[in-house]
Design a protein around this motif. Structure first.
Motif, PDB file in Angstrom:
ATOM      1  N   PHE A 101       0.851  -1.195   0.000  1.00 39.08           N
ATOM      2  CA  PHE A 101       0.000   0.000   0.000  1.00 39.08           C
ATOM      3  C   PHE A 101       0.883   1.240   0.000  1.00 39.08           C
ATOM      4  N   VAL A 102       0.502   2.186  -0.850  1.00 36.78           N
ATOM      5  CA  VAL A 102       1.311   3.386  -1.053  1.00 36.78           C
ATOM      6  C   VAL A 102       0.412   4.609  -0.893  1.00 36.78           C
ATOM      7  N   ARG A 103       0.830   5.529  -0.048  1.00 33.84           N
ATOM      8  CA  ARG A 103       0.062   6.778   0.067  1.00 33.84           C
ATOM      9  C   ARG A 103       0.546   7.722  -1.017  1.00 33.84           C
ATOM     10  N   SER A 104      -0.363   8.050  -1.932  1.00 36.89           N
ATOM     11  CA  SER A 104       0.001   8.982  -3.007  1.00 36.89           C
ATOM     12  C   SER A 104      -1.247   9.535  -3.663  1.00 36.89           C
ATOM     13  N   ASP A 105      -1.142  10.763  -4.100  1.00 36.23           N
ATOM     14  CA  ASP A 105      -2.100  11.302  -5.051  1.00 36.23           C
ATOM     15  C   ASP A 105      -1.948  10.487  -6.345  1.00 36.23           C
ATOM     16  N   VAL A 106      -3.051  10.113  -6.955  1.00 38.79           N
ATOM     17  CA  VAL A 106      -2.981   9.364  -8.224  1.00 38.79           C
ATOM     18  C   VAL A 106      -2.045  10.061  -9.202  1.00 38.79           C
ATOM     19  N   TYR A 107      -2.137  11.373  -9.251  1.00 41.54           N
ATOM     20  CA  TYR A 107      -1.369  12.125 -10.246  1.00 41.54           C
ATOM     21  C   TYR A 107       0.131  12.104  -9.972  1.00 41.54           C
TER      22      TYR A 107
END
Ligand code: SAM
Length: 259
Positions: A101-107
């Motif tokens: 799992f990675v916390r990131s804005d899709v962009y």
């Protein structure tokens, strides 16, 4: 997208996630006991996932990601909310499913040195948080192998229209202070920014990013009881009547990344 809107939505989703995690709607105990969170639509329409590398964009706190992992996929889930990602990692540990799992804005999602994915999946209440579908579709394509599959199950924009939102693309977001959709959510409100997108914009963005659309379906029911005025006529199928007729509530798209 203006960072101000991303930050507003991140805070709202952090807050919503705390509520969602405790809700009957998401039924975390049921999931931990072995139940899938996936619904009949995607279970019937998705390509086989066993042994495939699957990227789940906007995975919330990971129930669907981990449900695909239970079916044998090697999963990575990405979401903007740090609370969602913390809870997804907790569920991953509890279930031993070995997802990432990675916390990131899709962009801003960066895959790193690993190879592209075989499948990208996104579902139910994802694209309304995205102002720019052209950029989004290019990110989906950039994370897939040639011949890889993108599958989207999304709420139908017709329902947005009859709920008072605009149908066609909105440059400016709708900013609303609203409660969340889970049965325990009426006490919390958060300010959020959303964007309308007609189906043609989603499809054209994907075609222009190099996808061949191999299937599109529209469904007259939602698998979630998440809007006002829905009627459960069959178990797990929630219908919405507009002027006496069944409205389309969900559409799905399957695309193959062309060579
Ligand atoms: C309605 S949920 C996704 C629905 C999912 N099918 C579920 O019910 O578990 C929308 C998710 O999109 C995430 N999100 C919103 N904007 C995002 C962005 N710009 N980048 C990544 N994730 C985003 C939110 O944090 C939230 O977890």
């Amino acid at each position: 997208m203006s960072e101000q809107y991303v930050e507003m939505n991140r805070l709202a989703w952090d807050q919503r996630t705390e509520t969602h995690f405790k809700s009957d709607f998401y039924d975390v105990p049921g999931f931990l006991a072995g139940r899938t969170s996936l619904r009949e639509i995607e279970l019937a329409e998705m390509v086989p996932v066993a042994g495939r590398r699957l990227l789940h964009l906007q995975c919330h706190f990971g129930l669907d990601t981990l449900s695909w992992a239970r079916l044998g996929a090697h999963c990575t889930g990405v979401d903007l909310s740090s609370v969602s990602i913390e809870k997804a990692k907790y569920l991953n540990e509890q279930t031993g499913l070995n997802a990432r799992f990675v916390r990131s804005d899709v962009y801003h999602y960066q895959r790193g040195p690993e190879p592209p994915f075989d499948i990208v999946f996104s579902s139910y209440g994802a694209i309304c948080w995205l102002p720019d579908l052209v950029r989004w579709a290019n990110i989906v394509a950039a994370n897939l192998v040639t011949g890889g599959t993108f599958y989207l199950a999304e709420f139908h924009p017709f329902h947005n229209l009859v709920s008072g939102y605009q149908y066609f693309d909105s440059e400016k977001p709708d900013i609303e202070n609203e409660a969340t959709y889970t049965e325990n959510g009426s006490g919390m409100t958060a300010t959020m920014a959303t964007w309308s997108h007609p189906m043609s914009s989603v499809i054209n963005a994907l075609i222009n990013a190099g996808f061949v659309i191999t299937r599109m379906n529209e469904h007259p029911f939602s698998p979630y009881n998440c809007f006002d005025g829905l009627e459960e006529r069959e178990q797990g199928r929630f219908y919405f009547s507009h002027l006496g007729q069944d409205a389309p509530l969900v559409y799905t798209l399957t695309g193959k990344k062309a060579g």
